[in-house]
Design an enzyme around this catalytic site. Structure first.
Site, mmCIF file in Angstrom:
data_model
loop_
_atom_site.group_PDB
_atom_site.id
_atom_site.type_symbol
_atom_site.label_atom_id
_atom_site.label_comp_id
_atom_site.label_asym_id
_atom_site.label_seq_id
_atom_site.Cartn_x
_atom_site.Cartn_y
_atom_site.Cartn_z
ATOM 1 N N GLY A 41 0.841 -1.194 0.000
ATOM 2 C CA GLY A 41 0.000 0.000 0.000
ATOM 3 C C GLY A 41 0.869 1.233 0.000
ATOM 4 N N GLY A 43 0.788 5.814 0.832
ATOM 5 C CA GLY A 43 0.026 6.987 1.236
ATOM 6 C C GLY A 43 0.784 8.239 0.840
ATOM 7 N N LYS A 44 0.427 9.316 1.518
ATOM 8 C CA LYS A 44 0.993 10.621 1.226
ATOM 9 C C LYS A 44 2.499 10.635 1.486
ATOM 10 C CE LYS A 44 -0.445 15.101 2.993
ATOM 11 N NZ LYS A 44 -1.355 15.560 4.029
ATOM 12 N N VAL A 48 4.584 1.254 0.972
ATOM 13 C CA VAL A 48 4.841 0.131 1.891
ATOM 14 C C VAL A 48 4.905 -1.180 1.104
ATOM 15 C CG1 VAL A 48 4.046 -1.056 3.972
ATOM 16 C CG2 VAL A 48 3.658 1.394 3.730
ATOM 17 N N LYS A 63 8.957 0.061 4.731
ATOM 18 C CA LYS A 63 8.215 1.303 4.500
ATOM 19 C C LYS A 63 9.194 2.326 3.939
ATOM 20 C CE LYS A 63 5.358 4.692 6.959
ATOM 21 N NZ LYS A 63 4.605 4.978 8.173
ATOM 22 N N ASP A 151 -3.000 9.410 14.897
ATOM 23 C CA ASP A 151 -3.675 8.942 13.681
ATOM 24 C C ASP A 151 -4.279 7.554 13.893
ATOM 25 O OD1 ASP A 151 -4.656 9.127 11.128
ATOM 26 O OD2 ASP A 151 -2.763 8.623 10.127
HETATM 27 P P1 AMP Z 1 1.111 2.807 6.391
HETATM 28 O O1 AMP Z 1 1.567 3.819 5.380
HETATM 29 O O2 AMP Z 1 2.117 2.561 7.477
HETATM 30 O O3 AMP Z 1 -0.262 3.110 6.934
HETATM 31 O O4 AMP Z 1 0.957 1.408 5.614
HETATM 32 C C1 AMP Z 1 0.223 1.256 4.394
HETATM 33 C C2 AMP Z 1 -0.425 -0.119 4.329
HETATM 34 O O5 AMP Z 1 0.564 -1.154 4.341
HETATM 35 C C3 AMP Z 1 -1.305 -0.431 5.539
HETATM 36 O O6 AMP Z 1 -2.600 0.072 5.420
HETATM 37 C C4 AMP Z 1 -1.263 -1.950 5.579
HETATM 38 O O7 AMP Z 1 -2.183 -2.492 4.683
HETATM 39 C C5 AMP Z 1 0.150 -2.270 5.098
HETATM 40 N N1 AMP Z 1 1.060 -2.469 6.249
HETATM 41 C C6 AMP Z 1 1.765 -1.534 6.899
HETATM 42 N N2 AMP Z 1 2.498 -2.063 7.899
HETATM 43 C C7 AMP Z 1 2.263 -3.385 7.893
HETATM 44 C C8 AMP Z 1 2.743 -4.488 8.680
HETATM 45 N N3 AMP Z 1 3.626 -4.327 9.661
HETATM 46 N N4 AMP Z 1 2.299 -5.720 8.360
HETATM 47 C C9 AMP Z 1 1.428 -5.897 7.339
HETATM 48 N N5 AMP Z 1 0.943 -4.900 6.567
HETATM 49 C C10 AMP Z 1 1.346 -3.657 6.819
#
Ligand code: AMP
Length: 342
Positions: A41, A43-44, A48, A63, A151
């Site tokens: 995924g 974001g801004k 990830v 990340k 958040d």
């Molecule tokens: P974030 O930008 O940290 O909110 O991460 C974006 C997306 O990646 C999240 O909405 C999850 O779907 C996935 N994600 C982030 N961290 C994890 C993790 N530790 N384990 C599994 N999926 C993750």
């Protein structure tokens, strides 16, 4: 009055080396150790990926931070380093920088997450209690260590349904709390934004996160994807007012001397407080018990000082059965030693 009811001096006690993230030196690892498997995924602020640690073949999450201010990167890393190891806080395993120095990545433990949009509609009462309690444990630890997450929302709470584990992720907006400091109000995600953010009150504290917990809890027990669903910040406040009523809103503004101006006529209309029982339907009746509604009522308060703190919340009678379960697991020598009780 304008100070957190709890842990106001947490950072003063823990000292400058705990909270002074700007003057903190980071030892970056080279990126060779990790390989990207697939995109999860973005974001801004980041992209990830699921990755693999080539040294031990463990799955991990990488990340990759978009080029943002060094200060923000340092803050996220310092917060994660400080809190890693705490209950249900995602573990930071490594920090990586490519040779050009342009890309910075955080390597974290991988969670076998079940998407909350699929999971929330099928949670039983025992599940709701279990996961909410686990979230409270994470926040109790976070707040006691001087940090506001800022958040809290379902997308930042990873749920491994098979292992019944929860991990709080995305510490990119987290900030250290100091009394008498004005904080940015452009934090959080709209549906989970506390009233203080919507009226521009900047001396907020840990209790900001407790509002968001209330919104999440309401969406679980009432089986509504988002409990307060505003189309912009004003509409968000309107949605809150139509539920909590305007009388207490006016009292809140007066108590904290908040000057709230609006051009939205609907925000000037009087709305009565709705009883929580109004949201009960045939589909959610089994989740919206009297203790659940009492718990919700003590989180969703305009006045941030009235909201339960994370520790108070975890002591609410609604969680009696979960606390008993936790004590029994702790006292069971078989599970304590890590052996399966077969
Ligand atoms: P974030 O930008 O940290 O909110 O991460 C974006 C997306 O990646 C999240 O909405 C999850 O779907 C996935 N994600 C982030 N961290 C994890 C993790 N530790 N384990 C599994 N999926 C993750």
């Amino acid at each position: 009055m304008h100070m957190s009811r709890v842990h106001a001096d947490a950072n003063a006690i823990l000292g400058k080396s705990w909270y002074d993230y700007d003057n903190f030196q980071i030892d970056w690892s080279p990126p060779e150790r990790y390989e990207i498997v697939r995109r999860l995924g973005g974001g801004k602020y980041s992209e990830v990926f699921e990755g693999i640690d080539m040294v031990n073949s463990d799955r991990c999450v990488i990340k990759v931070l978009k080029p943002v201010a060094a200060k923000k990167i340092k803050r996220e890393i310092k917060v994660l380093r400080n809190l890693t190891g705490g209950p249900n806080v995602i573990s930071l395993l490594d920090v990586v920088r490519d040779p050009s120095g342009r890309y910075h990545s955080l390597v974290m433990e991988y969670v076998e997450n079940v998407d909350w949009k699929r999971l929330f509609p099928v949670l039983t009462e025992a599940d709701v209690k279990h996961y909410t309690f686990q979230l409270l444990l994470a926040l109790s630890h976070t707040h006691a260590h001087g940090v506001m997450h800022r958040d809290i929302k379902p997308a930042n709470v990873m749920l491994d349904f098979q292992r019944r584990e929860l991990r709080l992720i995305d510490w990119g907006l987290a900030e250290f709390y100091h009394p008498n400091v004005d904080y940015h109000i452009r934090v959080g995600s709209r549906y989970y934004k506390a009233p203080e953010l919507l009226v521009g009150y900047k001396r907020y504290d840990y209790s900001l996160d407790m509002w968001s917990v209330g919104c999440m809890f309401a969406s679980m027990i009432f089986r509504k994807e988002h409990f307060f669903r505003g189309s912009d910040n004003d509409d968000q406040l309107l949605k809150v007012m139509k539920t909590l009523g305007t009388e207490r809103f006016d009292l809140y503004l007066k108590t904290y001397n908040i000057h709230f101006e609006t051009e939205i006529d609907n925000l000037l209309v009087n709305y009565p407080k709705q009883p929580w029982t109004r949201f009960i339907t045939a589909e959610n009746r089994h989740l919206a018990s009297a203790p659940a509604l009492d718990f919700l009522d003590k989180l969703l308060r305009y006045d941030h000082r009235e909201r339960l703190t994370a520790t108070e919340a975890s002591a609410h009678p609604y969680f009696n059965s979960v606390r008993l379960e936790t004590i029994l697991i702790k006292e069971d020598p078989v599970s304590d030693s890590g052996f399966a009780s077969t």
